[in-house]
Design a protein around this motif. Structure first.
Motif, mmCIF file in Angstrom:
data_model
loop_
_atom_site.group_PDB
_atom_site.id
_atom_site.type_symbol
_atom_site.label_atom_id
_atom_site.label_comp_id
_atom_site.label_asym_id
_atom_site.label_seq_id
_atom_site.Cartn_x
_atom_site.Cartn_y
_atom_site.Cartn_z
ATOM 1 N N LEU A 225 0.840 -1.192 0.000
ATOM 2 C CA LEU A 225 0.000 0.000 0.000
ATOM 3 C C LEU A 225 0.878 1.246 0.000
ATOM 4 O O LEU A 225 1.758 1.396 0.860
ATOM 5 C CB LEU A 225 -0.904 0.031 1.231
ATOM 6 N N TYR A 226 0.607 2.144 -0.924
ATOM 7 C CA TYR A 226 1.381 3.389 -1.027
ATOM 8 C C TYR A 226 0.539 4.523 -0.435
ATOM 9 O O TYR A 226 -0.041 5.337 -1.149
ATOM 10 C CB TYR A 226 1.764 3.641 -2.484
ATOM 11 N N VAL A 227 0.491 4.529 0.896
ATOM 12 C CA VAL A 227 -0.361 5.462 1.635
ATOM 13 C C VAL A 227 0.517 6.309 2.547
ATOM 14 O O VAL A 227 1.308 5.775 3.325
ATOM 15 C CB VAL A 227 -1.407 4.701 2.479
ATOM 16 N N GLY A 228 0.360 7.633 2.445
ATOM 17 C CA GLY A 228 1.137 8.490 3.334
ATOM 18 C C GLY A 228 1.264 9.894 2.800
ATOM 19 O O GLY A 228 0.535 10.309 1.886
ATOM 20 N N ASP A 229 2.200 10.642 3.369
ATOM 21 C CA ASP A 229 2.494 11.968 2.840
ATOM 22 C C ASP A 229 3.385 11.814 1.608
ATOM 23 O O ASP A 229 3.783 10.703 1.238
ATOM 24 C CB ASP A 229 3.132 12.862 3.902
ATOM 25 N N ALA A 230 3.703 12.935 0.968
ATOM 26 C CA ALA A 230 4.435 12.880 -0.298
ATOM 27 C C ALA A 230 5.799 12.217 -0.143
ATOM 28 O O ALA A 230 6.207 11.410 -0.994
ATOM 29 C CB ALA A 230 4.587 14.289 -0.866
ATOM 30 N N GLN A 231 6.499 12.523 0.943
ATOM 31 C CA GLN A 231 7.823 11.961 1.148
ATOM 32 C C GLN A 231 7.764 10.446 1.327
ATOM 33 O O GLN A 231 8.561 9.700 0.752
ATOM 34 C CB GLN A 231 8.495 12.600 2.364
ATOM 35 N N THR A 232 6.800 9.991 2.114
ATOM 36 C CA THR A 232 6.647 8.556 2.371
ATOM 37 C C THR A 232 6.377 7.793 1.080
ATOM 38 O O THR A 232 7.008 6.762 0.799
ATOM 39 C CB THR A 232 5.506 8.312 3.374
ATOM 40 N N VAL A 233 5.444 8.296 0.289
ATOM 41 C CA VAL A 233 5.084 7.610 -0.956
ATOM 42 C C VAL A 233 6.231 7.658 -1.956
ATOM 43 O O VAL A 233 6.528 6.664 -2.636
ATOM 44 C CB VAL A 233 3.789 8.203 -1.532
ATOM 45 N N ALA A 234 6.917 8.790 -2.042
ATOM 46 C CA ALA A 234 8.055 8.905 -2.960
ATOM 47 C C ALA A 234 9.139 7.897 -2.606
ATOM 48 O O ALA A 234 9.705 7.240 -3.497
ATOM 49 C CB ALA A 234 8.612 10.328 -2.932
ATOM 50 N N GLU A 235 9.445 7.760 -1.324
ATOM 51 C CA GLU A 235 10.494 6.826 -0.896
ATOM 52 C C GLU A 235 10.129 5.387 -1.242
ATOM 53 O O GLU A 235 10.988 4.595 -1.650
ATOM 54 C CB GLU A 235 10.731 6.966 0.609
ATOM 55 N N LYS A 236 8.842 5.036 -1.119
ATOM 56 C CA LYS A 236 8.428 3.668 -1.447
ATOM 57 C C LYS A 236 8.517 3.413 -2.956
ATOM 58 O O LYS A 236 8.896 2.322 -3.393
ATOM 59 C CB LYS A 236 7.007 3.399 -0.943
ATOM 60 N N ILE A 237 8.174 4.410 -3.758
ATOM 61 C CA ILE A 237 8.264 4.243 -5.209
ATOM 62 C C ILE A 237 9.728 4.108 -5.633
ATOM 63 O O ILE A 237 10.077 3.268 -6.474
ATOM 64 C CB ILE A 237 7.591 5.424 -5.939
ATOM 65 N N ILE A 238 10.591 4.918 -5.052
ATOM 66 C CA ILE A 238 12.021 4.841 -5.348
ATOM 67 C C ILE A 238 12.562 3.454 -4.976
ATOM 68 O O ILE A 238 13.346 2.852 -5.722
ATOM 69 C CB ILE A 238 12.785 5.945 -4.603
ATOM 70 N N HIS A 239 12.129 2.941 -3.835
ATOM 71 C CA HIS A 239 12.529 1.604 -3.385
ATOM 72 C C HIS A 239 12.092 0.542 -4.395
ATOM 73 O O HIS A 239 12.847 -0.383 -4.725
ATOM 74 C CB HIS A 239 11.885 1.350 -2.019
ATOM 75 N N LEU A 240 10.890 0.691 -4.923
ATOM 76 C CA LEU A 240 10.361 -0.240 -5.923
ATOM 77 C C LEU A 240 11.184 -0.178 -7.205
ATOM 78 O O LEU A 240 11.498 -1.210 -7.815
ATOM 79 C CB LEU A 240 8.891 0.095 -6.203
ATOM 80 N N ARG A 241 11.529 1.021 -7.615
ATOM 81 C CA ARG A 241 12.335 1.186 -8.823
ATOM 82 C C ARG A 241 13.710 0.528 -8.657
ATOM 83 O O ARG A 241 14.196 -0.178 -9.537
ATOM 84 C CB ARG A 241 12.490 2.669 -9.143
ATOM 85 N N LYS A 242 14.333 0.761 -7.494
ATOM 86 C CA LYS A 242 15.675 0.239 -7.248
ATOM 87 C C LYS A 242 15.721 -1.279 -7.227
ATOM 88 O O LYS A 242 16.630 -1.894 -7.787
ATOM 89 C CB LYS A 242 16.212 0.764 -5.909
ATOM 90 N N HIS A 243 14.737 -1.887 -6.595
ATOM 91 C CA HIS A 243 14.838 -3.315 -6.299
ATOM 92 C C HIS A 243 13.987 -4.221 -7.194
ATOM 93 O O HIS A 243 14.191 -5.431 -7.205
ATOM 94 C CB HIS A 243 14.487 -3.552 -4.833
ATOM 95 N N VAL A 244 13.030 -3.645 -7.909
ATOM 96 C CA VAL A 244 12.188 -4.458 -8.801
ATOM 97 C C VAL A 244 12.396 -4.065 -10.264
ATOM 98 O O VAL A 244 12.168 -4.865 -11.161
ATOM 99 C CB VAL A 244 10.693 -4.357 -8.402
ATOM 100 N N GLY A 245 12.827 -2.837 -10.505
ATOM 101 C CA GLY A 245 13.083 -2.400 -11.871
ATOM 102 C C GLY A 245 11.890 -1.792 -12.573
ATOM 103 O O GLY A 245 11.843 -1.738 -13.805
ATOM 104 N N ILE A 246 10.910 -1.324 -11.789
ATOM 105 C CA ILE A 246 9.715 -0.708 -12.366
ATOM 106 C C ILE A 246 10.088 0.620 -13.025
ATOM 107 O O ILE A 246 10.774 1.448 -12.429
ATOM 108 C CB ILE A 246 8.660 -0.471 -11.261
ATOM 109 N N THR A 247 9.610 0.839 -14.252
ATOM 110 C CA THR A 247 9.874 2.106 -14.942
ATOM 111 C C THR A 247 8.629 2.987 -15.072
ATOM 112 O O THR A 247 8.720 4.119 -15.535
ATOM 113 C CB THR A 247 10.440 1.840 -16.348
#
Length: 348
Positions: free
Chosen positions: A285-307
């Motif tokens: 779940l990508y729920v939170g303030d802007a910083q929280t959600v941004a950090e989770k998306i960045i984590h997904l990009r780094k470790h799963v390769g989502i573009t």
């Protein structure tokens, strides 16, 4: 890195008032949401096809066409088109028309569909579930490759050297494969050299990394340039000024929908503990303030390769102004942070 929104155009009862918005009003709201997403710099907006009372988008291409003439840059996609129960000729024509209105911004996201209401509605047998998708996808790809089509299958009348019009602005018209995480579906997408969209709505997103690897290996083995194949994710979420506000606003309508679907599908009861676990840093779940959600998306990009990341909001009916605010925060605050971080990696 592309950032966007997806919706099923929900019309579930409001958890606070018990009132249900009309299909017509919710469709008009979604057009406004697409226009705002374009204005705040988001890359893509997806509308998912369903044929049931609690979702109003039985014709995503029509909704996208309504927004196409009011937007300038945002890409417009189905999320997904239930291709197994659709006519590929009509699907192509509909999205080629959206492509014309938008001047080359339309996409098709094709999937089997986890909801099955369309099968009896259009006269298809669920026993043919897999065979239908394979056959319809074959025809859709043949249509986008050639103006004149000759084709024969087992579930649709044959086509003998007939033209399919209009032709799209984009050649070829983008076709993505939507997958819930089935190995067979990601391998198929890779072998065909088609972009992949993963529905990451439960568990740990990092568990999808092996599927992305499998997809890329299949694509490479088939001779496709893996560097040119984007991989997208679709995940539930919501953004507000603070994480606590986001969680409190998003939980009740999400719980309502998931428990209704849970009764239909035999899932366990969805409670606040499950919700809070899912919005942890490693959750889906990508729920939170802007910083929280941004950090989770960045984590997904780094470790799963989502573009491409697509935030599915809302899951259950929420006030239109809350959804609009979440879209604004995603475009103005989350997306710039994610893009800046990704650009740093690329420059290193």
């Amino acid at each position: 890195m592309e950032i966007g929104i997806s919706t099923f155009v929900e019309t579930t009862p409001d958890v606070h008032t018990g009132e249900t918005i009309s299909h017509a009003e919710r469709i008009r709201e979604v057009v406004e949401e697409i226009v705002l997403a374009d204005q705040v710099g988001l890359d893509v907006f997806g509308v998912g096809e369903h044929h049931r009372e609690d979702f109003a988008a039985s014709a995503p291409a029509v909704i996208l066409a309504a927004a196409a003439s009011q937007t300038k840059k945002i890409r417009l996609t189905s999320a997904v088109t239930v291709l197994s129960s659709a006519d590929p000729v009509r699907v192509f024509q509909d999205f080629a028309t959206v492509d014309a209105i938008s001047n080359g911004r339309a996409e098709i996201m094709a999937g089997r569909g986890s909801f099955i209401e369309s099968f009896p509605l259009f006269g298809y047998n669920l026993n043919d579930y897999n065979e239908l998708f394979d056959e319809k996808l074959e025809l859709l790809l043949k249509i986008r490759e050639s103006e004149k089509v000759s084709w024969r299958g087992g579930h649709r009348p044959a086509i003998d050297n007939l033209g399919v019009y209009p032709r799209p602005v984009q050649e070829p018209l983008p076709v993505w494969i939507g997958s819930g995480g089935n190995a067979e579906s990601v391998i198929r997408a890779g072998l065909l050299g088609l972009p992949l969209v993963l529905a990451i709505i439960g568990g740990r997103p990092l568990q999808f990394a092996p599927l992305v690897d499998l997809y890329k290996k299949a694509a490479a083995q088939a001779g496709h340039d893996v560097s040119k194949l984007p991989v997208a994710s679709h995940s539930h979420g919501f953004i507000a000024e603070t994480t606590d506000v986001a969680a409190d606003k998003f939980f009740a309508p999400t719980q309502q929908v998931l428990n209704v679907l849970g009764k239909e599908r035999g899932w366990g009861h969805y409670d606040r503990a499950a919700f809070d676990a899912a919005r942890s840093f490693e959750g889906a779940l990508y729920v939170g303030d802007a910083q929280t959600v941004a950090e989770k998306i960045i984590h997904l990009r780094k470790h799963v390769g989502i573009t491409r990341f697509m935030l599915h909001v809302p899951v259950g009916s929420m006030p239109h102004e809350d959804v609009m605010k979440a879209i604004e925060l995603l475009g103005r605050e989350v997306a710039p942070r994610v893009r800046e971080e990704v650009k740093k990696w690329e420059d290193e």
